[in-house]
Motif scaffolding. Structure first.
Motif, PDB file in Angstrom:
ATOM      1  N   PHE A   4       0.856  -1.188   0.000  1.00 49.66           N
ATOM      2  CA  PHE A   4       0.000   0.000   0.000  1.00 49.66           C
ATOM      3  C   PHE A   4       0.888   1.233   0.000  1.00 49.66           C
ATOM      4  O   PHE A   4       2.076   1.156   0.307  1.00 49.66           O
ATOM      5  CB  PHE A   4      -0.920   0.004   1.224  1.00 49.66           C
ATOM      6  N   ASP A   5       0.300   2.374  -0.329  1.00 49.62           N
ATOM      7  CA  ASP A   5       1.039   3.639  -0.252  1.00 49.62           C
ATOM      8  C   ASP A   5       0.771   4.277   1.098  1.00 49.62           C
ATOM      9  O   ASP A   5      -0.375   4.338   1.541  1.00 49.62           O
ATOM     10  CB  ASP A   5       0.587   4.599  -1.365  1.00 49.62           C
ATOM     11  N   LEU A   6       1.830   4.745   1.717  1.00 48.80           N
ATOM     12  CA  LEU A   6       1.698   5.384   3.024  1.00 48.80           C
ATOM     13  C   LEU A   6       1.806   6.893   2.863  1.00 48.80           C
ATOM     14  O   LEU A   6       2.778   7.400   2.301  1.00 48.80           O
ATOM     15  CB  LEU A   6       2.792   4.873   3.966  1.00 48.80           C
ATOM     16  N   TYR A   7       0.788   7.603   3.345  1.00 43.13           N
ATOM     17  CA  TYR A   7       0.784   9.077   3.281  1.00 43.13           C
ATOM     18  C   TYR A   7       0.987   9.642   4.667  1.00 43.13           C
ATOM     19  O   TYR A   7       0.436   9.118   5.642  1.00 43.13           O
ATOM     20  CB  TYR A   7      -0.549   9.578   2.714  1.00 43.13           C
ATOM     21  N   GLU A   8       1.762  10.704   4.757  1.00 40.31           N
ATOM     22  CA  GLU A   8       2.005  11.300   6.059  1.00 40.31           C
ATOM     23  C   GLU A   8       1.694  12.794   6.010  1.00 40.31           C
ATOM     24  O   GLU A   8       2.600  13.627   5.907  1.00 40.31           O
ATOM     25  CB  GLU A   8       3.450  11.049   6.488  1.00 40.31           C
ATOM     26  N   PRO A   9       0.424  13.148   6.096  1.00 38.78           N
ATOM     27  CA  PRO A   9       0.034  14.556   6.025  1.00 38.78           C
ATOM     28  C   PRO A   9       0.547  15.337   7.233  1.00 38.78           C
ATOM     29  O   PRO A   9       0.811  14.737   8.278  1.00 38.78           O
ATOM     30  CB  PRO A   9      -1.492  14.496   6.039  1.00 38.78           C
ATOM     31  N   GLU A  10       0.647  16.658   7.064  1.00 31.53           N
ATOM     32  CA  GLU A  10       1.121  17.481   8.179  1.00 31.53           C
ATOM     33  C   GLU A  10      -0.005  18.279   8.821  1.00 31.53           C
ATOM     34  O   GLU A  10       0.212  18.976   9.804  1.00 31.53           O
ATOM     35  CB  GLU A  10       2.249  18.406   7.704  1.00 31.53           C
ATOM     36  N   SER A  11      -1.178  18.202   8.211  1.00 26.94           N
ATOM     37  CA  SER A  11      -2.316  18.884   8.819  1.00 26.94           C
ATOM     38  C   SER A  11      -3.571  18.044   8.600  1.00 26.94           C
ATOM     39  O   SER A  11      -3.608  17.183   7.712  1.00 26.94           O
ATOM     40  CB  SER A  11      -2.513  20.256   8.176  1.00 26.94           C
ATOM     41  N   ILE A  12      -4.593  18.334   9.425  1.00 28.71           N
ATOM     42  CA  ILE A  12      -5.869  17.629   9.285  1.00 28.71           C
ATOM     43  C   ILE A  12      -6.476  17.912   7.902  1.00 28.71           C
ATOM     44  O   ILE A  12      -7.008  17.006   7.251  1.00 28.71           O
ATOM     45  CB  ILE A  12      -6.846  18.081  10.398  1.00 28.71           C
TER      46      ILE A  12
END
Lengths: 285, 757
Positions: A4-12
């Motif tokens: 799977f692709d892992l996303y790491e957002p910095e804001s909601i």
């Protein structure tokens, strides 16, 4: 586990946008204790995982006497267990944390995740329903607030819309009560177990009769539920044993359990009767 | 009592630190260059004919290096009962038919585990579903579908034992009771799932690292099933995280790893998931036991007629042994002047049952002990007294089995009654509270040579060095029970050395001496211990000779190895260090190292076991009158294991036994829908946790077993039996409900309690 692709957002906001774009193939990761199990056993077909842990400041538990308690999406069960304010103002929430899984799971798992997973047997919803908490949900279109009961749509189905994230749980200032309240979880093991049935109760007793009664049931319906008929019956009644038994009997009729590998429907109904009695009885002593 | 220096002491375990720190390497931790990852395709049907298998899409998936089905194998059956080849009923991969949900159909090896898993989904199997049978009644009914062609009915093994005059015994009885018990399957639930890693060398010889309790059996059966020679297979046992009887056969993944390593030229590793273990793994035999037992008014046992049907699942596995043993266990604990046993091992379309801690004893003794307790009640005799009256004692002969050479059973009953304050508590407990007793006897290894080994049952090689150290080589398999430590303790004691003077190499079939049948039947302490002592004594003979010559001593002197020295007994100044003595022997032999071999094979000990362990356990519990939930408040145990080699290790065995017994009696079970196991994870397979453990007290009853090393005998499996009857008896005492179909769930208690009220 499938790739799977892992996303790491910095804001909601960024997380919501990613979630919406994920088109049903994306899920939020907070503690991961439910999600990873589902992924490993291939119960879900995901291509994207959005990890909230990179977002600062989501793991708060704060309390103000006039506002009540605010619990951020990344606050773990261990934080709840360790919080003096939870212990002082919302003791049933602490009781539910004490019987939640194990130390290792509590260190990872979040209260918000416990709600979003929407297991009918979950520990988190019971105290939150008793304290009439509400959930702040954020989506790409903005924020909305719903009562905790409206978070559940069915067995392991929450009511979030695509692109929405549960960002905060707000518990109103503690009601004035005559006792701590009680969470009665019935399980085979003392740890690492799901309840076969669970009952939480809060009450205010005045002049030996019930001024306020709240009862919530776990693992005996497709979602956690309030036993409102039993509450109504008991309100204003005296705290005699027979009446509590009668109230418990009513609660056992409000639930709608199934038979499964853990227990039969009949046994669960019996348990609701007994556990409701015990929970309310605790509120009277 | 003999005084010991190291034997009988709480010597820290060899492996404790490595396991606590996480540095111990288990099979799944091993990685070799170019290694492939294997996965197994399992049958979704309980009983079906395989019409066609198409592996082309799986084989074509990028990253997949090898796909095999039964057609790619030599189609040679295997099974542990080599002495009776008919009983060998299993192929490593299904040939023509599948017989349970989870039966192995094909295997894939790929460059990573996810690709291998994906490839499984691309294998197309066309099945023709057949009717299945899921319990022994259905399986033995006229016209029931038959599982195996070689066997005309589903009863694959039967066993009879008979002595005395059973009819006369019942005729002379004042009180006869007859009961039927159903006991259920439970999982070994070892924390390390099965895993195997195979590598083929340039000549095609195989090295297999595998999580097993029987390296030698795996070596032999892997060789025969691959059509190779035994010496072409090397089996190495790394650290093993528990087995409990569940890892004592050749298994599919061991075979597939080896064959695929040969085919691809690359190492291949298989590790099972917990779900596979629960879905398709071995389990304890469910049994239906009909038992009729007769007593005199005063509680004297007169006769017992025991009929047992074992639900064996789809293959024999270790079922034949369990069938033999549950008949022996039915008569091992008490003196039955007249006894008859009929046992049948029955095929059903479920995962095969096999050996599991106790090997037939927990089932058989559950029936024995519950009947003793119920009979005591009806005869108005205290349950402790009725046991004392009938208990086996040293010198008792069990017909067709053996003479009991050491027995502390009576002492164990008396001790445990005293520890628990039995007499007071039986009378004075409150409603919902109860106290109950369960007892056991167990074997210290088996005698009957079903594997048909041509080597000694256990062997040891000792190499002694001039630097004062020794190297012990043994094929005995430490699977977590601590045998490496116990064997070192015995060797250190015998040679007067310290633990740190001994290096041990264990369980590598190419390096350690042929042979050892492995870890099962609580055989290692006695059998491998005796082999170690045999070798140690041969070393001592040579060292004593060296000292005698060195000091030019009169022949009448006796010698000893003590505190790192070899010396004249009673005149210790006439002596030299252990290393100096070794150096002398070596010089006398033109530099040849001092190496000896010892062995042990039981002889003149009947066909069952060379020595018997005994013990008694009492449980105090409380039953919640509204929910039916049982809380076990305290356990007391007194056991006779002969000389205790390592008390801490024995207490560990006891704690583990109580944990397993707690699960067996109260909460562990496979929830089945026909042939399908529904609870394939630890969430719904209710193994008790550390928090569920009751407090426990133990007393060691000291006996000296003449056949055992330093007087020791079994302590690993006997303790698996008493917990369930003790708890069940306590529940009976508390509620009047006697459970005849394990486990004792709260729902059953509530139903039973209402009936009693």
């Amino acid at each position: 586990m499938k790739a799977f692709d892992l996303y790491e957002p910095e804001s909601i906001e960024e997380a919501c946008a990613m979630l919406e774009k994920g088109n049903g193939e994306a899920r939020i990761l907070a503690g991961g204790t439910d999600l990873l199990v589902e992924m490993k056993s291939r119960l879900v077909n995901l291509t994207k995982v959005i990890n909230l842990k990179g977002i600062d400041g989501l793991d708060y538990i704060s309390f103000k006497p006039k506002e009540g308690m605010r619990i951020g999406a990344l606050a773990t069960w261990s934080q709840i267990l360790d919080s003096d304010e939870v212990a002082t103002y919302y003791p049933v929430l602490k009781q539910s944390a004490q019987v939640m899984a194990s130390v290792q799971i509590r260190n990872m798992a979040t209260l918000a995740g416990n709600i979003c997973h929407a297991s009918p047997a979950a520990n988190g919803p019971i105290p939150l329903m008793l304290y009439e908490a509400e959930c702040t949900i954020q989506g790409t279109a903005g924020k909305r607030t719903v009562p905790i009961e409206k978070m559940f749509a069915g067995v392991q189905r929450n009511s979030l819309k695509p692109g929405e994230i549960l960002v905060e749980i707000h518990i109103p200032p503690p009601p004035e009560l005559s006792s701590e309240g009680s969470y009665q979880k019935f399980a085979t093991r003392k740890a690492m177990d799901l309840g076969i049935a669970g009952v939480g109760a809060l009450a205010k007793v005045k002049n030996r009769s019930f001024d306020v009664v709240r009862i919530a049931l776990a693992a005996v319906a497709p979602t956690p539920i309030r036993a409102r008929k039993a509450e109504e019956f008991l309100t204003g009644k005296s705290t005699e044993d027979d009446l509590i038994r009668e109230g418990a009997q009513i609660a056992s009729k409000e639930c709608n359990p199934i038979s499964d590998v853990r227990a039969s429907k009949e046994y669960r109904i019996e348990l609701v009767k007994e556990l409701t009695y015990r929970a309310i009885k605790k509120c009277t002593v | 009592m003999q005084a010991f220096n190291i034997v009988g002491k709480d010597v820290p375990r060899n492996d404790a630190e490595a396991k606590a720190r996480g540095t111990a390497l288990y099979t799944d931790d091993l990685r070799l260059p170019g290694m492939l990852f294997g996965r197994i395709l399992r049958s979704p049907l309980a009983h079906a004919r395989i019409k066609h298998i198409d592996v082309s899409r799986a084989a074509g998936l990028s990253g997949v290096k090898c796909v095999i089905t039964g057609e790619d194998t030599p189609k040679i059956k295997y099974g542990n009962w080599r002495l009776f080849p008919d009983t060998q009923d299993e192929y490593p991969l299904a040939v023509d038919k599948v017989r349970f949900i989870g039966d192995e159909v094909a295997a894939v090896a790929a460059v990573d585990a996810d690709i291998a898993e994906e490839a499984l989904g691309l294998i197309q199997v066309e099945y023709e579903e057949l009717p299945g049978v899921f319990d022994t009644d259905a399986s033995t009914r006229e016209g029931a579908p038959v599982l195996h062609d070689y066997c005309s009915t589903n009863i694959s093994v039967n066993r009879k034992i008979q002595y005395g005059d059973i009819e006369k015994g019942f005729a002379e009885s004042d009180y006869v009771r007859e009961d039927t018990f159903d006991v259920h399957a439970v999982s070994h639930a070892y924390l390390e799932p099965c895993a195997a890693l195979a590598q083929a060398d340039q000549d095609g010889r195989i090295t297999l690292w595998t999580s097993t309790q029987v390296p030698y059996i795996v070596q032999c059966l892997l060789a025969s099933t691959l059509g190779m020679r035994e010496n072409d297979i090397r089996v190495i046992k790394p650290f093993v995280g528990g087995a409990f009887g569940g890892k004592m056969e050749l298994r599919t993944w061991e075979f597939c790893a080896a064959l695929m390593a040969k085919k691809t030229g690359r190492p291949v590793k298989f590790t099972l998931s917990r779900e596979e273990e629960f879905l398709a793994g071995r389990r304890r035999h469910p049994m239906r036991l009909h038992s009729r037992v007769g007593f005199k008014k005063d509680g004297t046992l007169m006769a017992k007629d025991l009929r047992i049907r074992l639900d064996g699942g789809a293959y024999n596995a270790m079922g034949p042994t369990a069938t033999f043993l549950c008949g022996n266990f039915g008569a091992m604990l008490y003196r039955y002047p007249n006894y008859r046993f009929m046992g049948e091992h029955v095929y059903t379309n479920k995962p095969p049952a096999s050996a599991m801690r106790g090997f037939g004893a927990p089932q058989s003794l559950y029936a024995t002990e519950m009947q003793m307790s119920m009979a005591a009640e009806e005869l108005g005799i205290d349950p402790v007294e009725i046991r004392l009256k009938n208990a086996q004692v040293s010198g008792d002969k069990i017909p067709d089995v053996a003479t009991i050479s050491s027995c502390g059973f009576i002492e164990s009953i008396e001790k445990v009654a005293e520890m628990s304050d039995w007499k007071t508590k039986r009378k004075n407990l409150k409603p919902g509270q109860g106290i109950g007793i369960g007892c056991y006897s167990f074997i210290s290894g088996g005698v009957f040579n079903w594997f048909n080994t041509s080597y000694p049952f256990s062997a040891a090689e000792i190499r002694a060095f001039a630097d004062g150290t020794v190297h012990l080589l043994t094929m005995a398999s430490d699977i977590g029970q601590g045998s490496d430590t116990a064997l070192k303790q015995m060797l250190a004691e015998e040679l007067g050395l310290r633990m740190e003077d001994i290096r041990i190499t264990a369980a590598d079939t190419a390096m350690t001496p042929q042979a050892d049948l492995g870890t099962w039947g609580s055989r290692v302490t006695l059998m491998a211990g005796n082999a170690v002592l045999d070798a140690a004594r041969k070393i001592k003979d040579q060292l004593f000779g060296a000292v005698s010559a060195r000091f030019n001593l009169n022949l009448i002197y006796n010698f000893e190895c003590k505190d790192g020295r070899v010396q004249v007994k009673l005149r210790p100044e006439k002596g030299i260090s252990f290393g100096e003595a070794v150096a002398i022997v070596q010089r006398a032999n033109r530099g040849e190292p001092l190496v000896v071999r010892g062995s042990y094979t039981p002889r003149d000990k009947g066909l069952v076991t060379p020595a018997f362990g005994f013990g008694s356990q009492i449980a105090e519990g409380e039953v919640d009158q509204e929910t039916g939930q049982v809380k076990v408040k305290q356990m007391w145990t007194a056991h006779d294991s002969g000389t205790v080699i390592n008390p801490r290790a024995v207490e560990g065995q006891l704690a583990g036994s109580i944990q397993m017994g707690l699960g067996y009696s109260l909460c562990e079970q496979f929830v089945m829908d026909g042939g399908k196991t529904l609870n394939t994870n630890f969430l719904d397979y209710k193994m008790p946790t550390a928090l569920d453990m009751p407090p426990s007290e133990v007393a060691h009853v000291e006996t000296y077993e003449p056949e055992g090393p330093f007087g020791a005998k079994e302590c690993g499996e006997g303790l698996a039996s008493p917990t369930a009857p003790a708890i069940s008896h306590a529940v009976y005492h508390a509620t009047g409900y006697c459970c005849k179909d394990l486990p004792i769930t709260p729902e059953k208690i509530l139903r039973g309690w209402k009936r009693e009220k």
